[in-house]
Structures are given as C-alpha cells and as structure tokens.
Design an enzyme around this catalytic site. Structure first.
Site: not given
Ligand code: APR
Length: 252
Positions: A71, A105, A120, A128, A220
C-alpha cells in the site's frame, strides 16, 4: 430546483469556519483504492479488516508488513488529484478551514492543504510496536541497516509497524480531541468520499449538525452520511470540487 452546486455556494458564502471530513474516496482518483475496494492480485484474497489489526500483526508480522509495503508503494506513486487541489484552494475563501482526514496518505498536504488532522495515522511513518520511548515511538526505517521484514526497533528489539490506527485500536488522542472541537465550532461541514461506516470519524458530521452546521456531502454513492446531508453533490470529488471552486469564484 436550484442546482446543488449553487445551493452549496449559498451555504458556503455564510461560513467563517469550514470543517472538512475526508475518506478514501477523495484519493480514489489518485489511484489509491478505497479501503473497501477489493485489492487487486496478490492481496485480493485478504480482507483488510483481517490484516489491519494488532492480532493479525502479532500472528503474522511479515504478512501484515508486506501488505503495508504494497500500500505504501501505491501511495508513493499517487499524485494529488483535482479534488485535492480544489479543496486546498478553498482555504482562501474561509477565515478558518481544517481538513480532518481518515486517510493515511499525505495527498492533502501535497496539494497544499495547510491544516490537516490525521485521525487514522500516516502510512509513510513507522513506529515501535511497543512504543518503548513514548507514544508514538517513530522509527526511521531507512536509517536501520537491515532488510528484515518487519525490521526490529533499535531501542528495544520489538517489531516495527506502520504508524496507522488498526481496528480495535484507539485513535491518536490529540487528533481526535481537536477534530471534535473543530466539528463543534464549525458553521459548515463538508464531507467528502467516506462511507461513514467507521466511528468515531463517522460521528463528526452529526456533532457539527447538532451544533447548527449544515452538512454537505460529496460522494457518487449514498453513504451513512447522506441521511443528514442538507445538500449532496452526486459525483466524484475530482469533478465536483473543482466545479464548486469555479462556482465560488464566479460568485465573487
Ligand atoms: N469521489 C468521492 N467519493 C468516492 C469516490 C470519488 N471518486 N469514489 C468512491 N467514493 C466513495 C464511496 O462511495 C464510499 O462512500 O468513497 C467512500 C469510500 O468509503 P470506504 O472505502 O469505506 O472508505 P472510508 O469511508 O474512508 O473508510 C473509513 O475505515 O476501513 C477503515 O481506516 C479505514 O480510514 C478507513 C475508514
């Protein structure tokens, strides 16, 4: 029916203190898969929720370390996308603006956002496992003369691990406290690219709304945040945020 972008401009024009909460979706167009994307190839068979835990690391430190190296490689190759840049440019429209991110990131910083809270952690950093010199005991892996994976802490010999928050772990206290404070004080909260499934980050929009701030969502798809959003911009942040910035500029 007023164009949602115009509705958002009307709301933002009243704002002095803008709080932004971002999730993996804001980095998707930079080529960083969202946390719940099925990871390609080698990692497709692994469920992130089974790899991103202290137990998984103690059971198989090399597997978890290698997954994070994979990653890290992707994040290193990623560039900020137009959504990151538009968000950074929004700062000039508000006396106070803070980005609270769940992402590990540093693309917000690379795009020029000047005040970013990482709830996060930061995947580019290592620490460590025992935090033997204090929380966190950051370790510069590049300085360790070893190709062991994972490397060992030079102070105490425990394994070195990524400086990210794993499932079941508490968030960095100062970051979380400040994120709550910013959310309470905000007069608008912009929520971008998060499914709203993981607390306490997912609670912050409700904290803002409870204190009278309208919540605006950019996504979206629908999410757990959609039900409390006053306005939703249905689309990728790399498209919607530049449009929003353009509309603010034209409204000057
Ligand atoms: N622009 C905006 N949103 C988008 C795009 C895009 N181009 N592509 C996808 N998405 C949306 C998806 O519809 C979804 O609702 O981004 C969201 C991503 O959701 P997750 O994958 O669940 O990510 P996140 O909400 O950041 O997860 C939260 O959970 O797993 C833990 O620590 C991890 O920080 C993460 C936290």
């Amino acid at each position: 029916m007023t164009d949602p972008i115009q509705q958002v401009v009307t709301i933002l024009k009243q704002a002095q203190r803008l709080a932004v909460l971002t999730g993996a979706g804001v980095s998707k167009e930079s080529g960083v898969p969202t946390f719940r994307d099925a990871l390609e190839g080698l990692w497709a068979r692994y469920d992130p929720q089974q790899l991103a835990t202290p137990d998984a690391f103690q059971r198989n430190p090399k597997l978890v370390w290698d997954w994070y190296e994979y990653r890290r490689q992707m994040v290193r190759m990623a560039e900020p996308n137009p959504g990151h840049y538009a968000l950074a440019a929004l700062e000039s429209y508000f006396p106070e603006m803070v980005v609270i991110t769940q992402n590990v990131d540093d693309l917000h910083e690379q795009a020029g956002s000047s005040d970013v809270i990482h709830l996060h952690g930061n995947i580019a950093q290592s620490k460590c496992f025992a935090n033997c010199q204090g929380v966190p005991t950051l370790i510069d892996v590049a300085e360790l003369d070893t190709d062991e994976t994972p490397p060992k802490c030079p102070h105490c010999g425990a394994y070195v691990r990524p400086d990210v928050v794993w499932f079941g772990e508490i968030l960095p206290e100062d970051a979380l406290l400040r994120a709550y404070h910013i959310s309470e004080q905000a007069d608008v909260m912009l929520v971008i690219g998060t499914s709203g499934m993981v607390t306490p980050a997912a609670n912050l929009p409700e904290v803002a709304q409870y204190n009278g701030a309208p919540v605006i969502e950019v996504n979206p798809d629908t999410s757990m945040i959609t039900r409390i959003a006053s306005v939703k911009l249905d689309g990728p942040s790399g498209v919607m945020l530049p449009r929003l910035l353009e509309a603010l500029r034209n409204d000057d």
